[in-house]
Design a protein around this motif. Structure first.
Motif, mmCIF file in Angstrom:
data_model
loop_
_atom_site.group_PDB
_atom_site.id
_atom_site.type_symbol
_atom_site.label_atom_id
_atom_site.label_comp_id
_atom_site.label_asym_id
_atom_site.label_seq_id
_atom_site.Cartn_x
_atom_site.Cartn_y
_atom_site.Cartn_z
ATOM 1 N N LEU A 291 -19.089 19.097 14.941
ATOM 2 C CA LEU A 291 -19.382 18.163 13.854
ATOM 3 C C LEU A 291 -18.314 18.235 12.767
ATOM 4 O O LEU A 291 -17.781 17.206 12.329
ATOM 5 C CB LEU A 291 -20.754 18.470 13.254
ATOM 6 N N PHE A 292 -17.986 19.448 12.333
ATOM 7 C CA PHE A 292 -17.017 19.602 11.253
ATOM 8 C C PHE A 292 -15.617 19.181 11.694
ATOM 9 O O PHE A 292 -14.848 18.624 10.894
ATOM 10 C CB PHE A 292 -17.010 21.036 10.725
ATOM 11 N N LEU A 293 -15.267 19.428 12.963
ATOM 12 C CA LEU A 293 -13.964 19.002 13.453
ATOM 13 C C LEU A 293 -13.870 17.477 13.460
ATOM 14 O O LEU A 293 -12.848 16.902 13.040
ATOM 15 C CB LEU A 293 -13.733 19.547 14.858
ATOM 16 N N ALA A 294 -14.927 16.808 13.913
ATOM 17 C CA ALA A 294 -14.936 15.343 13.906
ATOM 18 C C ALA A 294 -14.856 14.810 12.480
ATOM 19 O O ALA A 294 -14.192 13.787 12.217
ATOM 20 C CB ALA A 294 -16.198 14.832 14.594
ATOM 21 N N TRP A 295 -15.509 15.487 11.548
ATOM 22 C CA TRP A 295 -15.480 15.085 10.137
ATOM 23 C C TRP A 295 -14.079 15.246 9.562
ATOM 24 O O TRP A 295 -13.578 14.376 8.845
ATOM 25 C CB TRP A 295 -16.497 15.923 9.367
ATOM 26 N N ARG A 296 -13.446 16.389 9.890
ATOM 27 C CA ARG A 296 -12.069 16.607 9.434
ATOM 28 C C ARG A 296 -11.154 15.506 9.962
ATOM 29 O O ARG A 296 -10.358 14.917 9.219
ATOM 30 C CB ARG A 296 -11.559 17.969 9.915
ATOM 31 N N ASP A 297 -11.260 15.222 11.261
ATOM 32 C CA ASP A 297 -10.381 14.226 11.880
ATOM 33 C C ASP A 297 -10.603 12.833 11.288
ATOM 34 O O ASP A 297 -9.643 12.061 11.136
ATOM 35 C CB ASP A 297 -10.603 14.195 13.392
ATOM 36 N N ALA A 298 -11.855 12.515 10.952
ATOM 37 C CA ALA A 298 -12.143 11.196 10.377
ATOM 38 C C ALA A 298 -11.416 11.017 9.049
ATOM 39 O O ALA A 298 -10.833 9.952 8.783
ATOM 40 C CB ALA A 298 -13.650 11.024 10.192
ATOM 41 N N HIS A 299 -11.419 12.051 8.224
ATOM 42 C CA HIS A 299 -10.723 11.948 6.935
ATOM 43 C C HIS A 299 -9.212 12.043 7.091
ATOM 44 O O HIS A 299 -8.465 11.378 6.358
ATOM 45 C CB HIS A 299 -11.240 13.023 5.975
ATOM 46 N N LEU A 300 -8.740 12.856 8.038
ATOM 47 C CA LEU A 300 -7.302 12.905 8.296
ATOM 48 C C LEU A 300 -6.802 11.526 8.734
ATOM 49 O O LEU A 300 -5.729 11.081 8.305
ATOM 50 C CB LEU A 300 -6.998 13.948 9.375
ATOM 51 N N ALA A 301 -7.580 10.839 9.565
ATOM 52 C CA ALA A 301 -7.204 9.494 10.012
ATOM 53 C C ALA A 301 -7.168 8.517 8.842
ATOM 54 O O ALA A 301 -6.231 7.706 8.714
ATOM 55 C CB ALA A 301 -8.181 9.009 11.080
ATOM 56 N N ASN A 302 -8.180 8.582 7.973
ATOM 57 C CA ASN A 302 -8.216 7.704 6.796
ATOM 58 C C ASN A 302 -7.004 7.937 5.893
ATOM 59 O O ASN A 302 -6.369 6.991 5.410
ATOM 60 C CB ASN A 302 -9.495 7.946 5.997
ATOM 61 N N ASN A 303 -6.700 9.211 5.663
ATOM 62 C CA ASN A 303 -5.601 9.542 4.761
ATOM 63 C C ASN A 303 -4.251 9.226 5.379
ATOM 64 O O ASN A 303 -3.305 8.859 4.668
ATOM 65 C CB ASN A 303 -5.681 11.019 4.363
ATOM 66 N N LEU A 304 -4.156 9.347 6.710
ATOM 67 C CA LEU A 304 -2.913 8.970 7.390
ATOM 68 C C LEU A 304 -2.677 7.466 7.264
ATOM 69 O O LEU A 304 -1.553 7.027 6.984
ATOM 70 C CB LEU A 304 -2.987 9.378 8.860
ATOM 71 N N LEU A 305 -3.723 6.685 7.462
ATOM 72 C CA LEU A 305 -3.594 5.238 7.348
ATOM 73 C C LEU A 305 -3.211 4.833 5.927
ATOM 74 O O LEU A 305 -2.346 3.965 5.720
ATOM 75 C CB LEU A 305 -4.894 4.552 7.761
ATOM 76 N N ALA A 306 -3.826 5.475 4.943
ATOM 77 C CA ALA A 306 -3.490 5.182 3.539
ATOM 78 C C ALA A 306 -2.034 5.542 3.255
ATOM 79 O O ALA A 306 -1.324 4.809 2.561
ATOM 80 C CB ALA A 306 -4.429 5.939 2.606
ATOM 81 N N ALA A 307 -1.586 6.669 3.800
ATOM 82 C CA ALA A 307 -0.191 7.086 3.599
ATOM 83 C C ALA A 307 0.768 6.073 4.217
ATOM 84 O O ALA A 307 1.797 5.724 3.628
ATOM 85 C CB ALA A 307 0.026 8.465 4.216
ATOM 86 N N PHE A 308 0.433 5.588 5.388
ATOM 87 C CA PHE A 308 1.258 4.592 6.063
ATOM 88 C C PHE A 308 1.344 3.313 5.227
ATOM 89 O O PHE A 308 2.438 2.759 5.026
ATOM 90 C CB PHE A 308 0.667 4.298 7.445
ATOM 91 N N ARG A 309 0.212 2.864 4.724
ATOM 92 C CA ARG A 309 0.194 1.640 3.923
ATOM 93 C C ARG A 309 0.917 1.811 2.592
ATOM 94 O O ARG A 309 1.487 0.850 2.060
ATOM 95 C CB ARG A 309 -1.257 1.213 3.683
ATOM 96 N N ASN A 310 0.900 3.047 2.061
ATOM 97 C CA ASN A 310 1.544 3.308 0.773
ATOM 98 C C ASN A 310 3.001 3.737 0.923
ATOM 99 O O ASN A 310 3.633 4.165 -0.041
ATOM 100 C CB ASN A 310 0.768 4.388 0.017
ATOM 101 N N ARG A 311 3.512 3.663 2.158
ATOM 102 C CA ARG A 311 4.909 3.976 2.454
ATOM 103 C C ARG A 311 5.279 5.418 2.125
ATOM 104 O O ARG A 311 6.402 5.713 1.675
ATOM 105 C CB ARG A 311 5.845 2.999 1.737
ATOM 106 N N VAL A 312 4.339 6.311 2.361
ATOM 107 C CA VAL A 312 4.626 7.744 2.262
ATOM 108 C C VAL A 312 5.552 8.110 3.415
ATOM 109 O O VAL A 312 5.474 7.542 4.515
ATOM 110 C CB VAL A 312 3.314 8.553 2.317
ATOM 111 N N ARG A 313 6.428 9.071 3.205
ATOM 112 C CA ARG A 313 7.463 9.369 4.194
ATOM 113 C C ARG A 313 7.020 10.369 5.282
ATOM 114 O O ARG A 313 7.470 10.281 6.424
ATOM 115 C CB ARG A 313 8.701 9.920 3.479
#
Length: 371
Positions: A291-313
């Motif tokens: 459960l906690f691993l899936a929760w971690r991955d869900a937020h990592l995915a959200n933050n990765l997508l936000a970083a991509f959209r915000n042109r983080v390097r």
């Protein structure tokens, strides 16, 4: 030595480029795509190329867009590259993505944990900006190690795993405990560590048990958890017959339960992400860890997508997280993926298309032989 487009340059070839002469004569491999790239590197105006001084490996990442670093945490990490390459735009798994409430005890605990972190990377970051470099959500980051810790505390024969020379869990458990205690203090004080609108009633009900346990063992937990130095192993501060272990075990269980309720009621995640976050009927280590691993991955995915959209390097996280996100099609197509683990690392099918550290090592060796 300097190479440009596969050709080794002599001192005379780069005589018009200020500062390039000494590089052309030394034994360090530097491989450029153009004279402009060489010039920018000399001017420290790049963040994607450089030489690892320990072994002379020339590393190259994409000069634009988002580079996703799949790492093994005891090997080459994004944190190392930040200082080496002059990276200033990144998110990293080791840092928390939430802007913790100003008056929260969790913020105090986290600030203590990362004190000097950015200075060590050669960066100056105001406290109000720290969360912008985080890739991971604080609550699953707390919960995952506490599941393992609770099980280890059931049997004193397992305590060596928490000590120096044992398993890495001794360090991650102490870190999670420090943050969990800040979280518990906020619950006792009646405030949110992270301001979340629409917090559901099951969450507050579960947190009531955390408050009860914290108050019941306040002195013991306060002295134990806050008394252990940052980066220490938890087990080094626990005796085999330590009378504080029952209180610590009860505290872990209460926090894990409250956070598991938070997971399945996380209003910050979309409907699809929450489908993977079902409260397990079995309350054992395997089910809760999943459960906690899936929760971690869900937020990592959200933050990765936000970083991509915000042109983080750059984005850095454990290779298993990267492999999971790729397998679920949660990594944007234009993100460049790099596997920086050692050559003998576990094979992960999802990372087969990634550019590897080994390929950079081999390319450097080839240029050195041809020099």
């Amino acid at each position: 030595m300097i190479w440009i487009n596969g050709v080794r340059m002599t001192v005379h070839d780069v005589v018009t480029i200020p500062g390039a002469g000494s590089w052309a004569e030394d034994e360090v491999v530097r491989d450029y795509l153009s004279e402009d790239e060489l010039t920018h590197h000399l001017q420290q105006a790049t963040d994607h190329i450089g030489t690892i001084p320990e072994d002379g490996t020339w590393v190259r990442f994409q000069p634009t867009g988002l580079n996703l670093i799949a790492e093994q945490h005891n090997h080459l990490r994004l944190q190392y590259l930040v200082r080496l390459l002059g990276i200033t735009s990144f998110i990293d798994e080791s840092l928390i993505s939430e802007n913790l409430a100003d008056n929260s005890e969790l913020r105090v605990a986290y600030s203590r944990e990362i004190a000097g972190h950015f200075e060590g990377l050669g960066l100056r970051v105001p406290p109000s900006e720290v969360h912008k470099f985080g890739a991971e959500s604080v609550f699953p980051k707390i919960g995952a190690p506490l599941v393992a810790l609770g099980e280890l505390l059931e049997n004193t024969a397992s305590l060596p795993e928490l000590r120096t020379g044992g398993n890495y869990i001794g360090i991650t458990a102490r870190y999670a405990l420090a943050l969990a205690w800040g979280y518990a203090k906020d619950i006792v004080a009646g405030r949110q560590s992270v301001v979340i609108t629409g917090l559901r009633k099951p969450v507050t009900n579960a947190e009531a048990e955390v408050k009860r346990v914290a108050l019941a063992h306040w002195g013991v937990l306060e002295n134990l958890i806050t008394g252990i130095p940052v980066d220490a192993c938890l087990g080094d501060h626990l005796a085999d017959d330590d009378a504080r272990i029952p209180a610590l075990r009860e505290f872990c269980a209460a926090v894990v339960n409250a956070l598991s309720v938070r997971a399945v009621n996380d209003v910050r995640l979309g409907f699809t992400a929450r489908l993977d976050l079902k409260q397990p009927s079995a309350r054992d280590k395997t089910a809760l860890s999943r459960l906690f691993l899936a929760w971690r991955d869900a937020h990592l995915a959200n933050n990765l997508l936000a970083a991509f959209r915000n042109r983080v390097r750059y984005a850095g996280m454990g290779a298993h997280h990267v492999a999971t996100l790729i397998s679920k099609n949660l990594v944007p197509a234009d993100v460049a993926v790099y596997d920086l683990r050692p050559a003998d690392a576990e094979e992960l099918a999802s990372l087969h298309a990634a550019t590897t550290l080994q390929s950079m090592i081999e390319h450097t060796a080839t240029l050195r032989r041809e020099a």
